[in-house]
Scaffold this motif. Structure first.
Motif, PDB file in Angstrom:
ATOM      1  N   GLY A  45      87.544  86.798   2.974  1.00 46.12           N
ATOM      2  CA  GLY A  45      86.633  87.617   2.190  1.00 46.12           C
ATOM      3  C   GLY A  45      85.584  86.846   1.412  1.00 46.12           C
ATOM      4  O   GLY A  45      84.828  87.437   0.637  1.00 46.12           O
ATOM      5  N   VAL A  46      85.529  85.532   1.600  1.00 44.41           N
ATOM      6  CA  VAL A  46      84.565  84.702   0.859  1.00 44.41           C
ATOM      7  C   VAL A  46      83.568  84.086   1.832  1.00 44.41           C
ATOM      8  O   VAL A  46      83.944  83.446   2.813  1.00 44.41           O
ATOM      9  CB  VAL A  46      85.279  83.590   0.066  1.00 44.41           C
ATOM     10  CG1 VAL A  46      84.248  82.759  -0.701  1.00 44.41           C
ATOM     11  CG2 VAL A  46      86.297  84.184  -0.885  1.00 44.41           C
ATOM     12  N   VAL A  47      82.275  84.268   1.542  1.00 44.46           N
ATOM     13  CA  VAL A  47      81.207  83.637   2.311  1.00 44.46           C
ATOM     14  C   VAL A  47      80.863  82.319   1.631  1.00 44.46           C
ATOM     15  O   VAL A  47      80.507  82.289   0.451  1.00 44.46           O
ATOM     16  CB  VAL A  47      79.957  84.533   2.369  1.00 44.46           C
ATOM     17  CG1 VAL A  47      78.796  83.772   3.009  1.00 44.46           C
ATOM     18  CG2 VAL A  47      80.246  85.813   3.145  1.00 44.46           C
ATOM     19  N   HIS A  48      80.978  81.227   2.363  1.00 40.62           N
ATOM     20  CA  HIS A  48      80.657  79.902   1.824  1.00 40.62           C
ATOM     21  C   HIS A  48      79.290  79.474   2.349  1.00 40.62           C
ATOM     22  O   HIS A  48      79.120  79.243   3.549  1.00 40.62           O
ATOM     23  CB  HIS A  48      81.721  78.883   2.237  1.00 40.62           C
ATOM     24  CG  HIS A  48      83.069  79.151   1.661  1.00 40.62           C
ATOM     25  ND1 HIS A  48      83.443  78.727   0.411  1.00 40.62           N
ATOM     26  CD2 HIS A  48      84.137  79.837   2.173  1.00 40.62           C
ATOM     27  CE1 HIS A  48      84.684  79.106   0.164  1.00 40.62           C
ATOM     28  NE2 HIS A  48      85.126  79.791   1.217  1.00 40.62           N
ATOM     29  N   LEU A  49      78.326  79.388   1.446  1.00 35.34           N
ATOM     30  CA  LEU A  49      76.990  78.922   1.785  1.00 35.34           C
ATOM     31  C   LEU A  49      76.763  77.551   1.169  1.00 35.34           C
ATOM     32  O   LEU A  49      77.429  77.182   0.193  1.00 35.34           O
ATOM     33  CB  LEU A  49      75.923  79.890   1.260  1.00 35.34           C
ATOM     34  CG  LEU A  49      76.010  81.348   1.723  1.00 35.34           C
ATOM     35  CD1 LEU A  49      74.939  82.176   1.034  1.00 35.34           C
ATOM     36  CD2 LEU A  49      75.869  81.447   3.233  1.00 35.34           C
TER      37      LEU A  49
END
Length: 488
Positions: A45-49
């Motif tokens: 559930g976490v987008v890592h940019l």
């Protein structure tokens, strides 16, 4: 990165998210804050940019995380949070399944199709002595600037960013050889190192090789000004004008540096040559409308011809350039450039074509001097400062005018005007201060770019702002923000 339930390709996902964001915020905002973000991972559930600077990380996290989250949720409703981290040395954070930001950036070991840029062969190859392209009727009395024998059409690497400029340049050369004129005048513009000078040199080479009797003059703006000022001092301005007006092909480089009476004389010469159907090709670092120091009539003349931009190089063009230079080094020295090194240099060095040339030159030198094989670790070590150039954006005075005008809600032309009201004077002083701090321009140059002001006016503004920064902590923070926005 975990596999998506709907089988959506991760690159496609990121491309769709970027497209939604650009549509929502507009081109300028997208370029400033989103263009250099990369998708590293999407898990639990976490987008890592990742972003190349701490300031960009902080700004995006604080101001745009909700918008990015909303854009992701249209494809991935399970996404709960956005995390933006620093990308070390301009590269994505090491994750088992890091993903590129664009389908065009996927790694490949095969060389790209022939593509192009104004770049030179690796430094170890000894260049031939430069020639002068001059008016054959006048001999050495009045000569053009030196042209580089390495800058030919054959050594230019064409690609999507410059294919129009390349095609136009070849058409101009062919027309001049056949005593015809196609587009006139032609104005080619781009930022530094993308091939403008290469194309002008290539046109001169091609025409002179086909017909040595042609009167071809290639001049940089400073050389043009030198000739004109010298002619005025020697009371031979009429001879200078006649020399220029008898040329068959006039090529003017670095138009942005032309100013004062020299620019006026260029305008007269341009009009005469166009009337006589003589070919004129001009190159500059900005579109004609943005050449503030040039007379409006000259800008109008240039805009009325064919204006050809060269955009920044994409990954395919950068790879093609590196491949071409590596092939040249291999043919000369017998060294081997692995495909992985070609790909690494193309991805890591993103500034301009000259830096790509420099990267290959450094690897050649490192191999020759130390005997170390050309590998990715050697490239990482040897090209560290070129890679760091991602964090050190070249700031132009035009960028400063745009940012300051937008921030203080003052029309850009007001910053260049003679108005003395407080709502204009302070932003103007701050803009001059930023120009002094963030660019390599001299005080007289800055004054000329700010409406033709004297260098003492610029110095007064710089000192005034320096004192205000000491006395007003809020203003100091405001100017620091402007500096960061410009450096981003």
């Amino acid at each position: 990165m975990t596999t998506q339930d709907d089988g959506l390709d991760r690159r496609d996902l990121w491309a769709r998210v970027r497209a939604r964001i650009k549509a929502g915020v507009g081109e300028d905002v997208f370029t400033s804050w989103f263009a250099r973000l990369e998708l590293d991972d999407l898990a639990d559930g976490v987008v890592h940019l990742s972003a190349p600077t701490r300031f960009l990380c902080s700004w995006v996290q604080s101001n745009y995380s909700d918008r990015i989250l909303e854009a992701f949720r249209q494809d991935e409703p399970s996404v709960e949070r956005i995390q933006v981290s620093l990308r070390v040395a301009g590269q994505p954070r090491p994750r088992p399944s890091a993903v590129a930001t664009d389908a065009a950036n996927t790694t490949t070991s095969a060389p790209a199709p022939a593509a192009s840029v104004a770049t030179t062969a690796p430094a170890p190859a000894a260049p031939a002595a430069p020639r002068l392209v001059r008016d054959t009727a006048k001999g050495d009395a009045l000569s053009g600037s030196a042209i580089d024998p390495r800058m030919t059409f054959d050594s230019f690497v064409p690609g999507s960013a410059n294919e129009m400029a390349f095609g136009v340049a070849r058409q101009i050369a062919n027309a001049a050889i056949n005593n015809t004129v196609t587009f006139n005048p032609v104005y080619i513009h781009s930022t530094v190192g993308l091939g403008k000078s290469h194309l002008l040199n290539a046109i001169a080479h091609a025409v002179e090789a086909a017909d040595p009797t042609k009167n071809i003059v290639y001049l940089t703006a400073d050389h043009f000004m030198y000739h004109f000022i010298t002619a005025v001092q020697r009371q031979s301005a009429l001879g200078f004008k006649e020399w220029l007006r008898r040329v068959d092909l006039l090529l003017i480089d670095d138009m942005q540096f032309l100013q004062g009476k020299s620019a006026t004389e260029f305008g007269h010469t341009l009009g005469t040559l166009l009337t006589g159907a003589k070919q004129v090709v001009v190159a500059g670092d900005a579109p004609p409308r943005d050449l503030e120091m040039i007379d409006e009539r000259i800008r109008s003349r240039l805009s009325g011809g064919l204006v050809v931009p060269i955009s920044g190089f994409d990954i395919e063009l950068r790879r093609a350039i590196v491949q071409r230079r590596a092939d040249q080094a291999t043919a000369r020295f017998g060294m081997h450039f692995p495909a992985a090194v070609i790909d690494y240099v193309a991805r890591a060095v993103i500034s301009h074509g000259r830096d790509l040339d420099g990267a290959v030159n450094r690897l050649v030198a490192a191999n020759q001097l130390t005997g170390e094989l050309i590998t990715v670790p050697l490239a990482e070590k040897t090209l560290a400062d070129l890679i760091r150039s991602r964090d050190a954006r070249r700031v132009r005075i035009e960028d400063i005018l745009k940012i300051v005008a937008r921030h203080y809600k003052v029309p850009r032309n007001e910053l260049l005007s003679a108005r003395r009201s407080r709502d204009v004077v302070r932003p103007r002083q701050i803009a001059m201060f930023l120009a002094k701090v963030l660019t390599s321009r001299s005080l007289p140059e800055i004054g000329r770019r700010f409406g033709g002001r004297d260098h003492t006016t610029v110095l007064h503004s710089v000192r005034k702002v320096e004192q205000m920064i000491k006395d007003d902590i809020d203003l100091a923070q405001e100017i620091e923000l402007l500096k960061r926005m410009l450096e981003e």
